[in-house]
Design a protein around this motif. Structure first.
Motif, PDB file in Angstrom:
ATOM      1  N   SER A 112       6.743  21.117  54.164  1.00 23.71           N
ATOM      2  CA  SER A 112       6.061  22.091  55.014  1.00 23.71           C
ATOM      3  C   SER A 112       5.007  21.421  55.881  1.00 23.71           C
ATOM      4  CB  SER A 112       5.426  23.186  54.145  1.00 23.71           C
ATOM      5  OG  SER A 112       6.415  23.940  53.485  1.00 23.71           O
ATOM      6  N   GLY A 113       4.421  22.226  56.763  1.00 27.06           N
ATOM      7  CA  GLY A 113       3.438  21.700  57.695  1.00 27.06           C
ATOM      8  C   GLY A 113       2.151  22.491  57.694  1.00 27.06           C
ATOM      9  N   ARG A 114       1.296  22.155  58.660  1.00 27.98           N
ATOM     10  CA  ARG A 114      -0.001  22.807  58.799  1.00 27.98           C
ATOM     11  C   ARG A 114       0.012  23.726  60.011  1.00 27.98           C
ATOM     12  NH1 ARG A 114      -3.075  20.626  55.077  1.00 27.98           N
ATOM     13  NH2 ARG A 114      -2.529  18.549  54.303  1.00 27.98           N
ATOM     14  N   GLY A 115      -0.942  24.630  60.038  1.00 29.03           N
ATOM     15  CA  GLY A 115      -0.996  25.591  61.120  1.00 29.03           C
ATOM     16  C   GLY A 115      -1.590  24.991  62.383  1.00 29.03           C
ATOM     17  N   LEU A 116      -1.203  25.562  63.519  1.00 31.19           N
ATOM     18  CA  LEU A 116      -1.768  25.185  64.807  1.00 31.19           C
ATOM     19  C   LEU A 116      -1.793  26.433  65.668  1.00 31.19           C
ATOM     20  CD1 LEU A 116      -2.785  22.565  66.202  1.00 31.19           C
ATOM     21  CD2 LEU A 116      -0.545  22.408  67.285  1.00 31.19           C
ATOM     22  N   GLY A 117      -2.978  26.745  66.211  1.00 31.17           N
ATOM     23  CA  GLY A 117      -3.103  27.951  67.016  1.00 31.17           C
ATOM     24  C   GLY A 117      -3.052  29.204  66.161  1.00 31.17           C
ATOM     25  N   HIS A 118      -2.309  30.212  66.633  1.00 38.97           N
ATOM     26  CA  HIS A 118      -2.336  31.521  65.970  1.00 38.97           C
ATOM     27  C   HIS A 118      -1.401  31.609  64.769  1.00 38.97           C
ATOM     28  CE1 HIS A 118       1.357  32.128  68.274  1.00 38.97           C
ATOM     29  NE2 HIS A 118       1.616  33.168  67.499  1.00 38.97           N
ATOM     30  N   THR A 119      -0.564  30.582  64.539  1.00 34.09           N
ATOM     31  CA  THR A 119       0.348  30.628  63.396  1.00 34.09           C
ATOM     32  C   THR A 119      -0.213  29.796  62.245  1.00 34.09           C
ATOM     33  OG1 THR A 119       1.637  28.757  64.235  1.00 34.09           O
ATOM     34  CG2 THR A 119       2.365  30.970  64.854  1.00 34.09           C
ATOM     35  N   GLY A 120      -0.084  30.320  61.040  1.00 31.13           N
ATOM     36  CA  GLY A 120      -0.637  29.653  59.866  1.00 31.13           C
ATOM     37  C   GLY A 120       0.278  28.567  59.341  1.00 31.13           C
ATOM     38  N   GLY A 121      -0.304  27.665  58.544  1.00 35.65           N
ATOM     39  CA  GLY A 121       0.464  26.583  57.949  1.00 35.65           C
ATOM     40  C   GLY A 121       0.530  26.720  56.438  1.00 35.65           C
ATOM     41  N   THR A 122       1.712  26.495  55.876  1.00 35.95           N
ATOM     42  CA  THR A 122       1.903  26.642  54.432  1.00 35.95           C
ATOM     43  C   THR A 122       0.985  25.719  53.637  1.00 35.95           C
ATOM     44  OG1 THR A 122       4.196  27.341  54.721  1.00 35.95           O
ATOM     45  CG2 THR A 122       3.609  26.431  52.583  1.00 35.95           C
ATOM     46  N   LEU A 123       0.822  24.483  54.080  1.00 38.33           N
ATOM     47  CA  LEU A 123      -0.026  23.542  53.346  1.00 38.33           C
ATOM     48  C   LEU A 123      -1.488  23.984  53.358  1.00 38.33           C
ATOM     49  CD1 LEU A 123       1.510  20.116  54.468  1.00 38.33           C
ATOM     50  CD2 LEU A 123       2.120  21.543  52.503  1.00 38.33           C
ATOM     51  N   ASP A 124      -1.952  24.522  54.473  1.00 37.53           N
ATOM     52  CA  ASP A 124      -3.325  25.024  54.549  1.00 37.53           C
ATOM     53  C   ASP A 124      -3.544  26.146  53.544  1.00 37.53           C
ATOM     54  OD1 ASP A 124      -3.890  23.320  56.749  1.00 37.53           O
ATOM     55  OD2 ASP A 124      -3.044  24.783  58.131  1.00 37.53           O
ATOM     56  N   LYS A 125      -2.558  27.005  53.409  1.00 37.21           N
ATOM     57  CA  LYS A 125      -2.675  28.124  52.469  1.00 37.21           C
ATOM     58  C   LYS A 125      -2.780  27.610  51.036  1.00 37.21           C
ATOM     59  CE  LYS A 125      -0.017  30.780  55.772  1.00 37.21           C
ATOM     60  NZ  LYS A 125       1.266  31.345  56.168  1.00 37.21           N
ATOM     61  N   LEU A 126      -1.870  26.706  50.673  1.00 35.53           N
ATOM     62  CA  LEU A 126      -1.853  26.213  49.304  1.00 35.53           C
ATOM     63  C   LEU A 126      -3.087  25.376  48.979  1.00 35.53           C
ATOM     64  CD1 LEU A 126       1.932  25.403  48.993  1.00 35.53           C
ATOM     65  CD2 LEU A 126       0.655  27.054  47.611  1.00 35.53           C
ATOM     66  N   GLU A 127      -3.661  24.730  49.964  1.00 34.19           N
ATOM     67  CA  GLU A 127      -4.860  23.926  49.712  1.00 34.19           C
ATOM     68  C   GLU A 127      -6.091  24.771  49.418  1.00 34.19           C
ATOM     69  OE1 GLU A 127      -3.985  19.620  51.843  1.00 34.19           O
ATOM     70  OE2 GLU A 127      -4.963  21.186  53.026  1.00 34.19           O
ATOM     71  N   SER A 128      -5.977  26.075  49.532  1.00 30.78           N
ATOM     72  CA  SER A 128      -7.080  26.944  49.093  1.00 30.78           C
ATOM     73  C   SER A 128      -7.101  27.075  47.570  1.00 30.78           C
ATOM     74  CB  SER A 128      -6.973  28.329  49.746  1.00 30.78           C
ATOM     75  OG  SER A 128      -5.806  29.007  49.323  1.00 30.78           O
ATOM     76  N   ILE A 129      -6.043  26.589  46.896  1.00 21.24           N
ATOM     77  CA  ILE A 129      -5.997  26.579  45.428  1.00 21.24           C
ATOM     78  C   ILE A 129      -6.694  25.314  44.933  1.00 21.24           C
ATOM     79  CG2 ILE A 129      -4.503  26.526  43.392  1.00 21.24           C
ATOM     80  CD1 ILE A 129      -2.325  27.860  45.108  1.00 21.24           C
ATOM     81  N   PRO A 130      -7.761  25.438  44.137  1.00 22.29           N
ATOM     82  CA  PRO A 130      -8.503  24.256  43.679  1.00 22.29           C
ATOM     83  C   PRO A 130      -7.597  23.227  43.008  1.00 22.29           C
ATOM     84  CG  PRO A 130      -9.733  26.241  43.166  1.00 22.29           C
ATOM     85  CD  PRO A 130      -8.390  26.692  43.674  1.00 22.29           C
TER      86      PRO A 130
END
Length: 425
Positions: A112-130
């Motif tokens: 998966s990748g990271r978000g750019l602009g108005h679309t979110g990225g799966t890795l960014d979401k999962l990195e909110s998990i400690p």
């Protein structure tokens, strides 16, 4: 054979067809730094304006794959299937889908990748998990796929390096929209990943990269044909992205919503699309009799999620970040919600800190938008429509401006369009 970059550019500029040799040389030489950025920029613009034949696209994709390694998943003792979404607002489907399909006996190698602009990225979401980490080496990737059956991680540096270099160039030269280059970018990575089957979720609508159904269908058809040509069982669903998926748009808030789906709840549209894609993945992987709805209901999917998160260092029981500041937008009149503009809501979440303008920008785990109403819902004046969340209250102004008018209220309920628009195989 060596070619002159300017001759390759001229051929495509004038509407000609590039030979296999010219394509192979151009991609290889650019990857090695022998073709300058300005020359590849000119070719990318010529491709945008002149297009490519199916044979050219297939060869270009093959050259991108050949620029790096192709993973060998033969050590995995079950069939493999992956999913790729072209991106949207509130599109957290990878999070519940990956462990769900794994719980049904098919391994999911999800790069998966990271978000750019108005679309979110799966890795960014999962990195909110400690504790959760996105970077795995190839040995860790294959071991987790074999032992847990589910992996969501960043693509390694050795996978289609030509794509990484060309993608960055397209981003700053106005050539992102070229369908041949979009298709080859996506499919070169997915084919190199080594999966046996692939399901594509091609979004169409205001919050999607493809705004028109014709463009979305052309992209889907191109990618399906590429996958099949390279021996990967491939199918595509065209899905609506005029309205955000679910109620949560952001990072930690989308993880929470995904966990709710895995627990047997969650918004109906997120559940519907998760199950639709799961069934396609299981069928493509040779497991058409598996029942993903049962795996959600009996807890197997949740067990798979927890194992996947733990395997990558995350704590599935940890409290997720929450925003320190909130601002709620309310309805001005009684009626029914007639539309929720996915693009406007996505930009608002971005302005709150959930997204990034450049790849190197940080993102906020806590920022985002939570919808209180969706199209068709009744509403009275003063009822909450959506809540903006951020740690930085100075961001509210730009977010409020971006979302102004995003939720429309009318006197009669709308006709709600189907979520899955079409299927291509």
């Amino acid at each position: 054979m060596t070619y002159a970059a300017v001759d390759v550019i001229r051929t495509k500029r004038d509407g000609g067809v590039l030979s296999d040799g010219a394509i192979d040389w151009m991609v290889d030489a650019y990857t090695k730094g022998l073709v300058a950025d300005e020359q590849m920029s000119a070719l990318a613009m010529a491709i945008l304006l002149r297009g490519m034949t199916p044979a050219e696209i297939a060869r270009w994709t093959a050259a991108m794959i050949a620029s790096g390694e192709r993973l060998d998943l033969s050590a995995v003792d079950r069939p493999t299937a992956d999913k790729h979404s072209t991106g949207g607002v509130g599109d957290k489907i990878t999070l519940p889908l990956t462990p769900l399909v794994a719980a049904c006996g098919v391994a999911v190698p999800q790069l998966s990748g990271r978000g750019l602009g108005h679309t979110g990225g799966t890795l960014d979401k999962l990195e909110s998990i400690p504790g959760w980490r996105a970077q795995l080496d190839n040995a860790e990737f294959i071991a987790q796929l074999r032992d847990v059956g589910a992996v969501i991680c960043a693509a390694g540096e050795g996978l289609a390096p030509a794509d990484r270099k060309l993608y960055a160039l397209r981003d700053v030269t106005g050539t992102v929209e070229a369908i041949p280059l979009i298709a080859s970018s996506i499919m070169s990575k997915k084919i190199a990943e080594g999966t046996g089957a692939l399901v594509l979720d091609v979004k169409v609508g205001s919050g999607a990269f493809m705004k028109s159904l014709d463009d979305a269908r052309e992209l889907a058809r191109t990618m399906v044909d590429l996958g099949i040509a390279h021996g990967v069982r491939t199918v595509a669903l065209l899905t609506d992205m005029s309205t955000p998926l679910g109620l949560a748009i952001g990072n930690a808030v989308e993880v929470e919503e995904s966990v709710a789906v895995l627990a047997g709840g969650g918004p109906p549209d997120v559940v519907e699309l998760t199950l639709a894609l799961a069934r396609e993945m299981l069928d493509a992987a040779g497991r058409p009799d598996a029942d993903p709805a049962a795996a959600l209901a009996d807890g197997r999917a949740m067990d798979s999620w927890r194992a996947m998160i733990r395997a990558q260092g995350g704590d599935p029981d940890a409290v997720l970040p929450t925003a320190r500041e909130t601002h709620t937008v309310t309805a001005d009149a009684d009626g029914f919600v007639t539309s929720v503009d996915a693009y406007a809501i996505g930009v608002a979440a971005w302005r709150l800190g959930a997204g990034r303008a450049r790849k190197e920008d940080p993102v906020s785990a806590a920022a985002g938008v939570v919808l209180h109403r969706r199209p068709g819902d009744p509403v009275r004046a003063g009822d909450p429509l959506y809540q903006l969340r951020t740690d930085d209250p100075a961001r509210f102004g730009a977010a409020i401006e971006a979302a102004a008018g995003a939720v429309s209220v009318g006197s009669a309920p709308p006709t709600v369009a189907p979520l899955v628009i079409d299927r291509l195989a």
